[in-house]
Scaffold this motif. Structure first.
Motif, PDB file in Angstrom:
ATOM      1  N   GLY A  95       0.869  -1.316   0.041  1.00 18.38           N
ATOM      2  CA  GLY A  95      -0.051   0.006  -0.177  1.00 18.38           C
ATOM      3  C   GLY A  95       1.005   1.300  -0.254  1.00 18.38           C
ATOM      4  O   GLY A  95       0.796   2.398  -0.644  1.00 18.38           O
ATOM      5  N   ILE A  96       1.768   1.071   0.906  1.00 20.51           N
ATOM      6  CA  ILE A  96       2.867   2.459   0.806  1.00 20.51           C
ATOM      7  C   ILE A  96       3.529   2.597  -0.455  1.00 20.51           C
ATOM      8  O   ILE A  96       3.553   3.450  -1.156  1.00 20.51           O
ATOM      9  CB  ILE A  96       3.920   2.219   1.735  1.00 20.51           C
ATOM     10  N   SER A  99       0.868   4.021  -3.173  1.00 17.59           N
ATOM     11  CA  SER A  99       0.576   5.419  -2.743  1.00 17.59           C
ATOM     12  C   SER A  99       1.742   6.118  -3.365  1.00 17.59           C
ATOM     13  O   SER A  99       1.519   7.422  -3.817  1.00 17.59           O
ATOM     14  CB  SER A  99       0.466   5.763  -1.120  1.00 17.59           C
ATOM     15  N   ILE A 103       1.320   9.286  -6.099  1.00 20.29           N
ATOM     16  CA  ILE A 103       1.757  10.798  -5.731  1.00 20.29           C
ATOM     17  C   ILE A 103       2.645  11.132  -6.557  1.00 20.29           C
ATOM     18  O   ILE A 103       2.642  12.523  -7.262  1.00 20.29           O
ATOM     19  CB  ILE A 103       2.382  10.837  -4.267  1.00 20.29           C
TER      20      ILE A 103
END
Length: 204
Positions: A95-96, A99, A103
């Motif tokens: 998930g990191i 993300s 971004i």
């Protein structure tokens, strides 16, 4: 500072704050409620940009239909907190990573040529007689009428395919027989049963 700028910062604050609380909330029902507030904040921002159609669509479809479905699913599913915590820890690195990729992509798009914020500028202000819904409808049903109809046909095919795949393997599923329904008679619809004590003893 103009009143519209004040409203923009207020709605943006609610949007960012409710999004962060939704992500960090451990209660799924409360997270869904914070997501509703996020949708309302985003719809308010779209109203400031004179995108009334998008704002109304976001409230009616996502808040009025999708979020109600989410609440029903959340209440119907019996999930343990330990299971959710284990899955969260398991998928946290992925998930990191996703993300960070999103971004970076957003930063590249906003800083690239025709998509630069300084190049695009503020949207044009229209008079009180302007209707964003009318402008979208004119473009959608004139210039883009064939892609719009094609998208509708593709969605219909997807719905039919999903229903067919679900009922293909279900042997015990109830099916409707039209011929039997048409040929049924009155005597087949009703059955008389005797509740007398004598008949009860005989049956024993």
């Amino acid at each position: 500072m103009e009143f519209t700028s004040i409203l923009f910062y207020v709605f943006s604050l609610f949007f960012v704050g409710s999004s962060l609380v939704m992500i960090t909330s451990r209660n799924t029902a409360k997270a869904a409620l914070w997501l509703i507030l996020t949708f309302f904040s985003a719809a308010s921002l779209w109203l400031l940009l004179e995108a009334e159609f998008l704002a109304i669509t976001l409230i009616l479809i996502y808040v009025g239909a999708v979020m109600v479905l989410f609440m029903f699913v959340i209440k119907m599913l019996d999930t343990e907190a330990s299971t959710l915590r284990a899955q969260f820890t398991r998928y946290l690195p992925l998930g990191i990573f996703v993300s960070l990729v999103v971004i970076v992509q957003m930063a590249l798009v906003l800083n690239a040529g025709p998509f630069d914020l300084e190049t695009v500028g503020l949207p044009e202000q229209h008079g009180p007689s302007y209707s964003n819904i009318t402008a979208i409808a004119q473009q959608l049903y004139t210039v883009y009428v064939y892609p719009f109809e094609l998208a509708a046909v593709l969605l219909l095919i997807a719905i039919i395919a999903a229903i067919t795949l679900v009922h293909r393997t279900q042997v015990n599923s109830k099916k409707q027989n039209i011929s039997e329904q048409i040929n049924v008679q009155a005597k087949d619809r009703m059955r008389f049963a005797s509740i007398n004590k004598d008949s009860t003893k005989e049956n024993k």
